[in-house]
Structures are given as C-alpha cells and as structure tokens.
Motif scaffolding. Sequence first.
Motif, PDB file in Angstrom:
ATOM      1  N   LEU A 157       0.825  -1.206   0.000  1.00  0.00           N
ATOM      2  CA  LEU A 157       0.000   0.000   0.000  1.00  0.00           C
ATOM      3  C   LEU A 157       0.861   1.259   0.000  1.00  0.00           C
ATOM      4  CD1 LEU A 157      -2.819  -1.055   2.465  1.00  0.00           C
ATOM      5  CD2 LEU A 157      -3.064  -0.558   0.031  1.00  0.00           C
ATOM      6  N   THR A 158       1.956   1.223   0.767  1.00  0.00           N
ATOM      7  CA  THR A 158       2.855   2.377   0.769  1.00  0.00           C
ATOM      8  C   THR A 158       3.389   2.613  -0.641  1.00  0.00           C
ATOM      9  OG1 THR A 158       3.487   1.818   3.012  1.00  0.00           O
ATOM     10  CG2 THR A 158       4.899   3.372   1.862  1.00  0.00           C
ATOM     11  N   ALA A 159       3.792   1.517  -1.287  1.00  0.00           N
ATOM     12  CA  ALA A 159       4.332   1.640  -2.643  1.00  0.00           C
ATOM     13  C   ALA A 159       3.285   2.220  -3.588  1.00  0.00           C
ATOM     14  CB  ALA A 159       4.809   0.274  -3.135  1.00  0.00           C
ATOM     15  N   ILE A 160       2.031   1.790  -3.427  1.00  0.00           N
ATOM     16  CA  ILE A 160       0.983   2.283  -4.332  1.00  0.00           C
ATOM     17  C   ILE A 160       0.601   3.720  -3.996  1.00  0.00           C
ATOM     18  CG2 ILE A 160      -1.429   1.999  -5.028  1.00  0.00           C
ATOM     19  CD1 ILE A 160      -1.092  -1.003  -4.516  1.00  0.00           C
ATOM     20  N   LEU A 161       0.359   3.982  -2.706  1.00  0.00           N
ATOM     21  CA  LEU A 161      -0.173   5.290  -2.304  1.00  0.00           C
ATOM     22  C   LEU A 161       0.840   6.407  -2.519  1.00  0.00           C
ATOM     23  CD1 LEU A 161      -2.015   4.219   0.946  1.00  0.00           C
ATOM     24  CD2 LEU A 161      -3.085   5.090  -1.136  1.00  0.00           C
ATOM     25  N   PHE A 162       2.109   6.092  -2.389  1.00  0.00           N
ATOM     26  CA  PHE A 162       3.111   7.148  -2.530  1.00  0.00           C
ATOM     27  C   PHE A 162       3.952   6.959  -3.777  1.00  0.00           C
ATOM     28  CE2 PHE A 162       2.092   6.914   1.984  1.00  0.00           C
ATOM     29  CZ  PHE A 162       1.646   8.205   2.167  1.00  0.00           C
ATOM     30  N   ALA A 163       3.353   6.280  -4.775  1.00  0.00           N
ATOM     31  CA  ALA A 163       4.076   6.082  -6.036  1.00  0.00           C
ATOM     32  C   ALA A 163       4.285   7.429  -6.700  1.00  0.00           C
ATOM     33  CB  ALA A 163       3.272   5.162  -6.938  1.00  0.00           C
ATOM     34  N   ARG A 164       5.465   7.621  -7.238  1.00  0.00           N
ATOM     35  CA  ARG A 164       5.753   8.888  -7.944  1.00  0.00           C
ATOM     36  C   ARG A 164       5.722   8.610  -9.424  1.00  0.00           C
ATOM     37  NH1 ARG A 164       5.186  13.233  -4.782  1.00  0.00           N
ATOM     38  NH2 ARG A 164       5.077  12.227  -2.786  1.00  0.00           N
TER      39      ARG A 164
END
Lengths: 257, 261
Positions: free
Chosen positions: B254-261
């Motif tokens: 979720l961190t990877a998805i939510l804070f994807a740049r």
Amino acid sequence: MSDTPKIRLRGLTKAFGSKVVLDGVDLDIRARHSMVILGGSGSGKSVTLKCILGLITPDAGTIEIDGQDVARMSRREREALNDRIGMLFQNGALFDSLPVWENVCFKLLAQRRISRRAARDKAAEVLAQVGLAASVGDLSPAELSGGMQKRVGLARAIAAEPDIIFFDEPTTGLDPIMGAVIDGLIVDCVEKLGATAVSITHDMASARRIGDDAAMIHKGRIVWRGGAANLGETGNAMVDQFARGEREGPIQMELRK
Amino acid sequence: MDRTLDLTAALGRVVIGFLRSVGAIAIFAAEAISHLVRPPFHGRLFLKAFIEIAWFSLPVVALTAVFTGMVLALQSYTGFSRFNAEGAVANVVVLSITRELGPVLAGLMVAGRIGAAFAAEIGTMRVTDQIDALSTLSTNPMKYLVTPRILAGTLALPLLVVVADILGVMGGWLIGTQQLGFASGAYLKSTFDFLHAADVISGLIKAAVFGFVITLMGCWAGYQSGGGAQGVGRATTSAVVASSILILALDYILTAILFAR
Ligand SMILES: Nc1ncnc2c1ncn2[C@@H]1O[C@H](COP(=O)(O)OP(=O)(O)OP(=O)(O)O)[C@@H](O)[C@H]1O
Ligand SMILES: [Mg+2]
C-alpha cells in the motif's frame, strides 16, 4: 400425487476421504408419517440427515423432496425449502451467545413472523411443551443441563411448525418419563400439525412409540424397512438382534478380542 | 535426479496449496461482501462487532500509540542531534505515526485480539454444528456471522487509527516538551506545518484494509476449522499469524501504491 413420498433417496453415497460412510442409501419417507431410522453408532444416520438438509453434499445419488430433486434447486428454492424444515441436532447446537428464548424463536424471528416482544411469550409456550418453565427462557444455554439443552433444541426445531422435522436422537440423555413426554410431542407434531417426522433413535421403546415406519441402516445401506410397531419381532435377524440388543447375531461389533 | 524431482514436486504442492487457499479466501470474501447489498441485514450484529472491535480495543491501541510516540521522540532526538537537526523531531513523530506506525501497530494489536476472538468464536460454532443449525433456521451463516464482522472491522480500524494518531502525537509532544526542552507551541506548530492531508488519509486507507484483512482471516479460519477443540486452537493461531503477516506485507504494498511517484 398422494403416493409421491415426501422424501425419496436413491443411491445416496458419501465418503470422507477413503472412508465410505453411505454406500447407496435408498429410502422413501411417506408424507405425514413418522419414520424412525435405526443403526449402529457411526453407521451414517446423522450424515444421511445432513445430506437431506443440504449441509453435506453427497458424492452421488439423488435426494427428492416433494418430488423435486434438491440438487437442481436454485439457492433461493433451497432456502425456501429449508424454511419448511426443522432439525434437532444430536448435540443440540444451541447458540450460546443468545438466551434460550431467542434460540427457541430464532427461526420465527429470522423469518420476521413475530416481533421480539411476542417472541418471549411464544418461547415460553413452546418451552412448556417440552416440559421447561418459562424462566428457563432467560438463561443462557451454557447454564442448562444436557437434557435441558436437548429439550431446548427440540423446542427450537418445532417452534416454527415446520412441514418436515428431523430429530437426531431426541430422547437420548432424558429420564424415562421425560422421554415419553417428548415422544408424545413428536407424535403430536405428525398427527396434529401434519408434519413428516424423521427420527434417529437408539431407544426401542421410543422407536415403537413414535414410529409409523422404521428403517435400519448398516454399513452404508438400508438393510431393512418395515413397520415400527413390532420392532424386535420382525423376522429380520439383523433388526431383531439390534432391537433386542443382543451380542450374538449377524451384526458383529469390531472389537479386539 | 530423483531427489530434485521430489523437491520440485514438494515445492509444486506447496505453491498449488497456497494458490488454492488464496482462491478459496477470495471467493469467501466475495460472498461476504455480496451480502452487504442483499437484505435482510443484521444491524444488531454489526453494532455488537463494531463495539467489540472499536471500543474494547481502545485501551490497548491507546497505550501502544502513546508509548510509540514517546519512544519516537526520544530516538529521533538522539539521531537528529548528531547533525543538529533536532527541530525535525516533531515532523518525524507525526509522519511516522500517521503514515506507518499508527495503522500497523493498531492493526497488529487488533489482529491479536479480534482475529483470535473471531476465529475461536466461529470455529466453536462450526465444530458444535451451530453454523449448520443457522442454515436450518432460515439464516444464511455468511450473512449472519461473517458480513457484519468484516464490515465492522473495516470501519472500526480507521476510527481506532484516528485515536492512535492523536495519542501518538501527544506522546511525542509530552517527551518533547517535558524532557527534550521544546516549547509546547513550537512543537505543535512544526507538527502541523508539514503534515499533509494525504499523510493522514493514506494511514486511514491502510487501516481500513487491515481491518478488512484481520476480520476476514479470523472469520475464514473459524469457518474452516474442524477437529474439535484442537482444530479451533489451530484456527485461532493461524488467523493471528496470517493476518499479522498480511498486515506487514500489505503495508509495504500500500505504501508503494499510495506514494508512487
Ligand atoms: N464431517 C465429517 N468428516 C469426516 N468424517 C465424518 C464427518 N461426519 C461424519 N463422519 C464419519 O461418518 C461416520 C458416520 O457418522 P454419523 O455421525 O452419521 O454416525 P451416526 O450413525 O449418526 O452415529 P451415532 O449413532 O453415534 O450418532 C462416522 O464414522 C464418522 O466418523
Ligand atoms: Mg449421529
């Protein structure tokens, strides 16, 4: 259509792993009659009832209720059918998170046929039929004795006045007098409500009292069926041995000598 | 040669078994969700589960959050003072709590309490035929037992995390002002100055997902259990282990998805 059996089993087969429990059960159960199923411990009586209820899916064979194959029913039809069936589980299976009165009226409440307020009175009425005081309604199932739990389970099974009722050992764990009272109640369900009853029992006196018909299951098959009145003198060696509780006979218990 | 084949076969079995469980759980979840839109609804049971999760988890989540906030303040102060960046303590505390530690720690605490309780309760109902009894009493067991619990978990966890966020920041503020010599106003100002709505919201989304997973795994393990008291014990353990691992893995995803740049 009057001779269509209420429940018709053909070639019912069920194995758990490599263990074959039902091996082609054929049985007709007449509408508005009381059928008693006999058989040794572990012979598959409870499994047969659970198959009819749709709780266990058989490996092969057909189950017809009122001439309708239950395997072909949609989920909604199946649910509608179950609405008309009552079941007393062998171990009671009372909901221990709910007080007794809510257990008893669970089905009526679920079908919204009764208000919560009216359910308490209704519960008291049904509890009285199984010989329990109205005050029992406020207890939790964990506070009851084994025999009381059984009777509450019975009250729950009949409270919604079902069309078909299954009783898995209704009188096991009851004293003889209470056993006779419960037998009378089962007979009333058939005679007064016009229900079809299927009872499993190990108690021959009770089997004679409640049964019109009887059938015996052994090694996964129905080995005999006939009238319940003369159990013990049927002329079938297996049934007579079972009914009289004799050690010697065609049924050999698998005990290590 | 034979041994490599054996090994491959064993590995294959594990993978297939794993995929089969994932599929079965997905179907289970889909059915539970489908009951959300099909009446009748069991509002009373939802409320009961919601109170059980939100209210009775409050003390343990609150304590965890306060202490975590305090420790964060202490540790980051030590670290940042080495390159004269003590001013960042408030930021680090609030970001760590809202984005990561609030949801993850609340999730793990609730997994221990609720995952185990649900698995034990539903497992006991399974082995004593109570689940079978439900379907003979005009009640769909999924609708009655599983759907209200999963809905309650999904809604209650974000609420718990809001509390954890506030208390975590408070814990940091307490240490910051009482021990590390920050002025109260300045600490709070730097807490909120750099905080974005996205930080808090991402944490709440995580919390909802964790709440869903915890209750789903608890119900699933209980529903599948068999084999008497021992089976229920196994179900309880596996519910807690599975949901704890899933929380940590999903947190990363979720961190990877939510804070994807
Ligand atoms: N869910 C299950 N999984 C595996 N085996 C089962 C299951 N349910 C029943 N069995 C097996 O099926 C057999 C028949 O069980 P069943 O409960 O129908 O017996 P029964 O005739 O009702 O006996 P009793 O008179 O003791 O109640 C038993 O040997 C039991 O071990
Ligand atoms: Mg049985």
